[in-house]
Motif scaffolding. Sequence first.
Motif, PDB file in Angstrom:
ATOM      1  N   LEU A  90       0.954  -1.263   0.123  1.00 26.46           N
ATOM      2  CA  LEU A  90       0.004  -0.065  -0.099  1.00 26.46           C
ATOM      3  C   LEU A  90       0.734   1.376   0.107  1.00 26.46           C
ATOM      4  N   ASN A  91       0.733   2.146  -0.783  1.00 23.88           N
ATOM      5  CA  ASN A  91       1.222   3.250  -1.129  1.00 23.88           C
ATOM      6  C   ASN A  91       0.329   4.433  -1.374  1.00 23.88           C
ATOM      7  N   LYS A  92      -0.127   5.199  -0.328  1.00 21.90           N
ATOM      8  CA  LYS A  92      -1.366   5.901  -0.228  1.00 21.90           C
ATOM      9  C   LYS A  92      -1.094   7.218   0.767  1.00 21.90           C
ATOM     10  N   VAL A  93      -0.839   8.366   0.092  1.00 22.27           N
ATOM     11  CA  VAL A  93      -0.685   9.514   0.621  1.00 22.27           C
ATOM     12  C   VAL A  93      -1.636  10.554   0.773  1.00 22.27           C
ATOM     13  N   ILE A  94      -1.970  11.258   2.075  1.00 22.29           N
ATOM     14  CA  ILE A  94      -2.930  12.224   1.682  1.00 22.29           C
ATOM     15  C   ILE A  94      -2.394  13.504   2.609  1.00 22.29           C
ATOM     16  N   LEU A  95      -2.291  14.540   1.924  1.00 20.70           N
ATOM     17  CA  LEU A  95      -1.670  15.502   2.185  1.00 20.70           C
ATOM     18  C   LEU A  95      -2.412  16.963   2.200  1.00 20.70           C
ATOM     19  N   CYS A  96      -2.359  17.833   3.182  1.00 19.06           N
ATOM     20  CA  CYS A  96      -3.128  19.024   3.029  1.00 19.06           C
ATOM     21  C   CYS A  96      -2.169  20.306   3.578  1.00 19.06           C
ATOM     22  N   GLY A  97      -1.976  21.180   2.813  1.00 21.33           N
ATOM     23  CA  GLY A  97      -1.041  22.116   2.930  1.00 21.33           C
ATOM     24  C   GLY A  97      -1.301  23.614   1.842  1.00 21.33           C
ATOM     25  N   ARG A  98      -0.110  23.884   1.949  1.00 24.32           N
ATOM     26  CA  ARG A  98      -0.104  25.350   1.125  1.00 24.32           C
ATOM     27  C   ARG A  98       0.946  25.205   0.003  1.00 24.32           C
ATOM     28  N   LEU A  99       0.641  25.807  -1.122  1.00 23.55           N
ATOM     29  CA  LEU A  99       1.580  25.704  -2.017  1.00 23.55           C
ATOM     30  C   LEU A  99       2.729  27.075  -1.882  1.00 23.55           C
ATOM     31  N   CYS A 100       3.830  26.436  -2.057  1.00 20.83           N
ATOM     32  CA  CYS A 100       5.073  27.647  -1.819  1.00 20.83           C
ATOM     33  C   CYS A 100       5.191  28.579  -3.001  1.00 20.83           C
ATOM     34  N   ALA A 101       4.942  28.169  -4.302  1.00 21.88           N
ATOM     35  CA  ALA A 101       5.079  29.123  -5.249  1.00 21.88           C
ATOM     36  C   ALA A 101       3.892  28.804  -6.289  1.00 21.88           C
ATOM     37  N   ASP A 102       3.555  29.704  -7.127  1.00 17.16           N
ATOM     38  CA  ASP A 102       2.708  29.467  -8.308  1.00 17.16           C
ATOM     39  C   ASP A 102       3.114  28.385  -9.069  1.00 17.16           C
ATOM     40  N   PRO A 103       2.097  27.443  -9.158  1.00 18.06           N
ATOM     41  CA  PRO A 103       2.441  26.278 -10.119  1.00 18.06           C
ATOM     42  C   PRO A 103       2.598  26.639 -11.482  1.00 18.06           C
ATOM     43  N   GLU A 104       3.735  26.043 -12.109  1.00 20.75           N
ATOM     44  CA  GLU A 104       3.841  26.106 -13.540  1.00 20.75           C
ATOM     45  C   GLU A 104       3.591  25.163 -14.302  1.00 20.75           C
ATOM     46  N   LEU A 105       2.566  25.143 -15.355  1.00 20.40           N
ATOM     47  CA  LEU A 105       2.342  24.069 -16.158  1.00 20.40           C
ATOM     48  C   LEU A 105       3.138  23.848 -17.366  1.00 20.40           C
ATOM     49  N   LYS A 106       3.764  22.712 -17.549  1.00 24.42           N
ATOM     50  CA  LYS A 106       4.760  22.478 -18.539  1.00 24.42           C
ATOM     51  C   LYS A 106       4.304  21.182 -19.494  1.00 24.42           C
ATOM     52  N   GLN A 107       4.656  21.152 -20.580  1.00 22.09           N
ATOM     53  CA  GLN A 107       4.410  19.925 -21.523  1.00 22.09           C
ATOM     54  C   GLN A 107       5.678  18.990 -21.740  1.00 22.09           C
ATOM     55  N   THR A 108       5.405  17.804 -21.698  1.00 27.89           N
ATOM     56  CA  THR A 108       6.571  16.673 -21.935  1.00 27.89           C
ATOM     57  C   THR A 108       6.713  17.025 -23.593  1.00 27.89           C
ATOM     58  N   GLN A 109       7.743  16.328 -24.022  1.00 30.37           N
ATOM     59  CA  GLN A 109       7.911  15.963 -25.720  1.00 30.37           C
ATOM     60  C   GLN A 109       6.621  15.376 -26.366  1.00 30.37           C
ATOM     61  N   ASN A 110       5.920  14.506 -25.573  1.00 30.15           N
ATOM     62  CA  ASN A 110       4.735  13.862 -26.178  1.00 30.15           C
ATOM     63  C   ASN A 110       3.542  14.810 -25.897  1.00 30.15           C
ATOM     64  N   ASN A 111       3.547  16.068 -25.477  1.00 31.10           N
ATOM     65  CA  ASN A 111       2.426  17.014 -25.166  1.00 31.10           C
ATOM     66  C   ASN A 111       1.649  16.648 -23.907  1.00 31.10           C
ATOM     67  N   VAL A 112       2.434  15.849 -22.933  1.00 32.05           N
ATOM     68  CA  VAL A 112       1.646  15.548 -21.843  1.00 32.05           C
ATOM     69  C   VAL A 112       1.680  16.535 -20.735  1.00 32.05           C
ATOM     70  N   SER A 113       0.621  17.167 -20.360  1.00 29.68           N
ATOM     71  CA  SER A 113       0.779  18.227 -19.227  1.00 29.68           C
ATOM     72  C   SER A 113       1.076  17.516 -17.787  1.00 29.68           C
ATOM     73  N   VAL A 114       2.216  18.557 -17.032  1.00 26.27           N
ATOM     74  CA  VAL A 114       2.684  18.184 -15.879  1.00 26.27           C
ATOM     75  C   VAL A 114       3.072  19.567 -15.072  1.00 26.27           C
ATOM     76  N   VAL A 115       3.016  19.355 -14.018  1.00 27.09           N
ATOM     77  CA  VAL A 115       3.120  20.511 -13.033  1.00 27.09           C
ATOM     78  C   VAL A 115       4.104  19.859 -11.803  1.00 27.09           C
ATOM     79  N   SER A 116       4.985  20.662 -11.403  1.00 29.94           N
ATOM     80  CA  SER A 116       5.631  20.178 -10.270  1.00 29.94           C
ATOM     81  C   SER A 116       5.719  21.562  -9.328  1.00 29.94           C
TER      82      SER A 116
END
Length: 153
Positions: free
Chosen positions: A6-32
């Motif tokens: 079992l690998n399950k995480v539940i987190l509640c918190g606040r973002l440290c910075a604005d999330p920046e949406l990016k695209q992979t080379q295959n046009n898959v959306s990702v945000v870190s």
Amino acid sequence: MSSLNLNKVILCGRLCADPELKQTQNNVSVVSFTLAVNRRYQSRDTQSGPQADFISVVAWRQTAEFIARYFRKGSAICLTGSIQTRTWQDAQGQKRYATEVVVDEAMFVDSKNESGAGQTYTPDAYATPSFSSPMGADTPRFEELKSDDDLPF
């Protein structure tokens, strides 16, 4: 030996910075982004103030687009996902590790006024419409059963 995994995480918190949406080379959306989560128990050193853990988070596809659209620095968010560890070699040939939470679901915690986010969010926009009947207030909405004989149990 148990086969339980079992690998399950539940987190509640606040973002440290604005999330920046990016695209992979295959046009898959990702945000870190990094999520700040206050610790439940503080250290005995009262001078340092509240303590938090800063957790690396990554979201993919529609979840990434949702987070990038509705959340900003300081926004409260609740996430569910799993912990993942990656390894790679850097340019100097050193083995590097990264541990992050991969998001399955992201949910609102605050209202727009509490979070200070720039996007409009109203719970009614996502709610199922209420049932409204053309019948008058005096019209019975349920059929009364005369006996228990027709019940299937």
